[in-house]
Design a protein around this motif. Structure first.
Motif, PDB file in Angstrom:
ATOM      1  N   LYS A  85       0.826  -1.202   0.000  1.00  7.05           N
ATOM      2  CA  LYS A  85       0.000   0.000   0.000  1.00  7.05           C
ATOM      3  C   LYS A  85       0.864   1.257   0.000  1.00  7.05           C
ATOM      4  O   LYS A  85       0.591   2.218  -0.701  1.00  7.05           O
ATOM      5  CB  LYS A  85      -0.899   0.002   1.237  1.00  7.05           C
ATOM      6  CG  LYS A  85      -2.340  -0.041   0.977  1.00  7.05           C
ATOM      7  CD  LYS A  85      -3.075   0.075   2.309  1.00  7.05           C
ATOM      8  CE  LYS A  85      -4.493  -0.377   2.139  1.00  7.05           C
ATOM      9  NZ  LYS A  85      -5.243  -0.296   3.364  1.00  7.05           N
ATOM     10  N   THR A 122       1.011   4.026  -2.984  1.00  5.95           N
ATOM     11  CA  THR A 122       0.681   5.413  -2.648  1.00  5.95           C
ATOM     12  C   THR A 122       1.786   6.360  -3.113  1.00  5.95           C
ATOM     13  O   THR A 122       1.509   7.406  -3.699  1.00  5.95           O
ATOM     14  CB  THR A 122       0.463   5.553  -1.123  1.00  5.95           C
ATOM     15  OG1 THR A 122      -0.527   4.626  -0.690  1.00  5.95           O
ATOM     16  CG2 THR A 122       0.050   6.959  -0.761  1.00  5.95           C
ATOM     17  N   VAL A 123       3.033   5.993  -2.891  1.00 13.38           N
ATOM     18  CA  VAL A 123       4.159   6.831  -3.313  1.00 13.38           C
ATOM     19  C   VAL A 123       4.180   6.947  -4.848  1.00 13.38           C
ATOM     20  O   VAL A 123       4.380   8.028  -5.400  1.00 13.38           O
ATOM     21  CB  VAL A 123       5.495   6.264  -2.772  1.00 13.38           C
ATOM     22  CG1 VAL A 123       6.681   6.948  -3.424  1.00 13.38           C
ATOM     23  CG2 VAL A 123       5.555   6.410  -1.262  1.00 13.38           C
ATOM     24  N   VAL A 174       1.623   6.594  -6.967  1.00  9.37           N
ATOM     25  CA  VAL A 174       0.468   7.389  -7.404  1.00  9.37           C
ATOM     26  C   VAL A 174       0.716   8.874  -7.151  1.00  9.37           C
ATOM     27  O   VAL A 174       0.442   9.722  -8.005  1.00  9.37           O
ATOM     28  CB  VAL A 174      -0.821   6.894  -6.714  1.00  9.37           C
ATOM     29  CG1 VAL A 174      -1.968   7.871  -6.913  1.00  9.37           C
ATOM     30  CG2 VAL A 174      -1.207   5.519  -7.237  1.00  9.37           C
ATOM     31  N   ILE A 175       1.251   9.221  -6.005  1.00 12.93           N
ATOM     32  CA  ILE A 175       1.527  10.628  -5.684  1.00 12.93           C
ATOM     33  C   ILE A 175       2.588  11.191  -6.622  1.00 12.93           C
ATOM     34  O   ILE A 175       2.466  12.320  -7.115  1.00 12.93           O
ATOM     35  CB  ILE A 175       1.944  10.772  -4.198  1.00 12.93           C
ATOM     36  CG1 ILE A 175       0.733  10.521  -3.284  1.00 12.93           C
ATOM     37  CG2 ILE A 175       2.535  12.146  -3.922  1.00 12.93           C
ATOM     38  CD1 ILE A 175       1.054  10.486  -1.814  1.00 12.93           C
ATOM     39  N   THR A 176       3.611  10.403  -6.935  1.00 18.06           N
ATOM     40  CA  THR A 176       4.661  10.844  -7.858  1.00 18.06           C
ATOM     41  C   THR A 176       4.089  11.088  -9.246  1.00 18.06           C
ATOM     42  O   THR A 176       4.366  12.105  -9.882  1.00 18.06           O
ATOM     43  CB  THR A 176       5.802   9.811  -7.913  1.00 18.06           C
ATOM     44  OG1 THR A 176       6.296   9.588  -6.604  1.00 18.06           O
ATOM     45  CG2 THR A 176       6.923  10.283  -8.819  1.00 18.06           C
ATOM     46  N   LEU A 203       1.002  11.710 -10.038  1.00 15.79           N
ATOM     47  CA  LEU A 203       0.094  12.849  -9.954  1.00 15.79           C
ATOM     48  C   LEU A 203       0.876  14.163  -9.965  1.00 15.79           C
ATOM     49  O   LEU A 203       0.496  15.122 -10.656  1.00 15.79           O
ATOM     50  CB  LEU A 203      -0.756  12.739  -8.683  1.00 15.79           C
ATOM     51  CG  LEU A 203      -1.849  13.793  -8.500  1.00 15.79           C
ATOM     52  CD1 LEU A 203      -2.850  13.706  -9.638  1.00 15.79           C
ATOM     53  CD2 LEU A 203      -2.543  13.614  -7.171  1.00 15.79           C
ATOM     54  N   ALA A 204       1.988  14.219  -9.251  1.00 12.64           N
ATOM     55  CA  ALA A 204       2.819  15.433  -9.225  1.00 12.64           C
ATOM     56  C   ALA A 204       3.403  15.715 -10.607  1.00 12.64           C
ATOM     57  O   ALA A 204       3.420  16.864 -11.073  1.00 12.64           O
ATOM     58  CB  ALA A 204       3.930  15.288  -8.191  1.00 12.64           C
ATOM     59  N   SER A 217       2.494  18.938 -12.958  1.00  7.24           N
ATOM     60  CA  SER A 217       3.594  19.783 -13.415  1.00  7.24           C
ATOM     61  C   SER A 217       3.526  19.997 -14.929  1.00  7.24           C
ATOM     62  O   SER A 217       3.654  21.117 -15.421  1.00  7.24           O
ATOM     63  CB  SER A 217       4.927  19.145 -13.026  1.00  7.24           C
ATOM     64  OG  SER A 217       5.995  19.827 -13.629  1.00  7.24           O
TER      65      SER A 217
END
Length: 166
Positions: free
Chosen positions: A17, A21-22, A24-26, A28-29, A33
């Motif tokens: 998990k 999460t890491v 997906v966040i990367t 998304l960032a 950008s």
């Protein structure tokens, strides 16, 4: 004697998990950008288009065309009471082929004038780079003056392909 070894196993789902999460966040960032950059560039491109529409377009680059004069200019040059020899191979530079055609049509007149100009130049001037540049400018002025008298367009430059003085 039988021991109850029912210790809880480490949670593999928790690490999975965390990794998801890491990631997906990367992603998304990175996506935000790129989207923000494109949005700002779109606004800049629109303003540049608006500015360029109101201003007249800059002239496009036009490449020079050249014409080599096959026969060299040969003449004697006076130097402190001695006769020296000068030989120059020339090329004409123009932005318009009509100027080179006009120069070709009046070549005997041009060569005569350039030979006279070369013969009247001091030997000491021909030995320095500044003197050669000055001779090139004088030759350009003389050629353009003759072409103007004949109703032809002007050339852009007189170039030395080979320059010999003895």
């Amino acid at each position: 004697m039988a021991e109850n070894n029912t210790a809880p196993a480490p949670e593999k789902k928790g690490k999975l998990k965390l990794i998801l999460t890491v990631v997906v966040i990367t992603l998304l960032a990175i996506g935000l950008s790129v989207a923000g950059t494109l949005w700002f560039l779109k606004d800049d491109a629109a303003s540049v288009t608006d500015e360029s529409a109101s201003e007249p377009a800059a002239p496009e680059f036009q490449a020079s065309i050249y014409s080599d004069i096959q026969k060299p200019l040969r003449t004697t040059v006076q130097a402190q009471g001695r006769q020296r020899y000068a030989q120059i191979y020339l090329s004409f530079e123009a932005k318009d082929s009509a100027a080179l055609e006009g120069a070709e049509k009046h070549m005997p007149l041009i060569l005569n004038q350039l030979n006279m100009l070369l013969g009247s130049t001091e030997f000491a001037e021909l030995q320095t780079p500044e003197g050669r540049r000055a001779l090139s400018r004088k030759m350009l002025e003389a050629v353009n003056k003759m072409l103007e008298q004949e109703g032809e367009p002007a050339i852009a430059g007189v170039l030395f392909r080979n320059f010999v003085v003895q």
